[in-house]
Design a protein around this motif. Sequence first.
Motif, short mmCIF file in Angstrom:
data_model
loop_
_atom_site.label_atom_id
_atom_site.label_comp_id
_atom_site.label_asym_id
_atom_site.label_seq_id
_atom_site.Cartn_x
_atom_site.Cartn_y
_atom_site.Cartn_z
N UNK A 175 0.98 -1.17 0.00
CA UNK A 175 0.03 0.04 -0.16
C UNK A 175 0.79 1.27 0.07
N UNK A 176 0.72 2.01 -1.09
CA UNK A 176 1.69 3.19 -1.11
C UNK A 176 1.01 4.31 -1.63
N UNK A 177 1.33 5.67 -1.44
CA UNK A 177 0.98 7.01 -1.93
C UNK A 177 1.59 6.93 -3.45
N UNK A 202 3.50 13.51 -5.89
CA UNK A 202 4.06 12.49 -4.69
C UNK A 202 2.76 12.80 -3.58
N UNK A 203 2.77 11.63 -3.01
CA UNK A 203 1.64 11.63 -1.67
C UNK A 203 1.95 10.41 -0.78
N UNK A 227 1.71 6.38 10.71
CA UNK A 227 2.49 5.91 9.66
C UNK A 227 3.28 6.91 8.91
N UNK A 228 4.61 6.49 8.89
CA UNK A 228 5.49 7.51 8.29
C UNK A 228 5.77 7.31 6.72
N UNK A 229 5.99 8.21 6.18
CA UNK A 229 6.35 8.01 4.78
C UNK A 229 7.16 6.79 4.48
N UNK A 278 7.39 5.82 -1.22
CA UNK A 278 6.79 7.45 -1.32
C UNK A 278 7.79 8.25 -1.33
N UNK A 279 8.94 8.15 -0.64
CA UNK A 279 9.88 9.21 -0.58
C UNK A 279 10.96 8.99 -1.95
N UNK A 280 10.85 7.99 -2.37
CA UNK A 280 11.56 7.94 -3.67
C UNK A 280 10.65 8.63 -4.86
#
Length: 202
Positions: free
Chosen positions: A157-159, A165-166, A175-177, A181-183
């Motif tokens: 599960x990812x933004x 980006x999200x 929940x931290x990024x 998601x950071x990529x």
Amino acid sequence: MATKVLVLYYSMYGHVETMADAVAEGAREQPGAEVTVKRVPETIPAEQLREMGAEREQVHSVATVDELSEYDAVIFGTPTRFGNMAGQMRTFLDQTGGHWANGNLIGKVGSVFTSTASQHGGQETTLTSFHTTLLHHGMVVVGVPYSAAELVNMNEITGGTPYGASTLTGGDGSRLPSENELAIARFQGRHVAEVAGRLRAA
């Protein structure tokens, strides 16, 4: 001359701030980019923030409306509020009428990233509705192309959307990024800086 990029965000609990730092990290990887990270002013009284558990140390300085025209690109970050940008960001943008009247932002690059508490919490509507303001200013709207392989990650599960980006925070904000998601956030920063650099050169 350097391509000047501003990462401008509002973050209540720190998730968007973490994404902002990743976006800036990516932008700095683009040769010739000069990257600044700032936040918009808080509009909620300090006492109310304490009651909401949102009082925290701020690591980035507050931007002014006047300085927006100094940059070649502005990458905006905001949490979602009922499928729209946060009121703090809206209040900041509502003060940019002078830039609109003078055409100060025409031809500059604009891009957006966001966060939501739930998987379907309005990420795409927040991003695309934010684009409307950028288009009224004549900005060149840039999202995240599918050359960012992380957009098609189906293993978790990812933004992450083609509009920007999200990240997902969870209902309690625990929940931290994720690295995926950071990529995507770093990719967005690099991509925006590259596009802005090409426009500046042209």
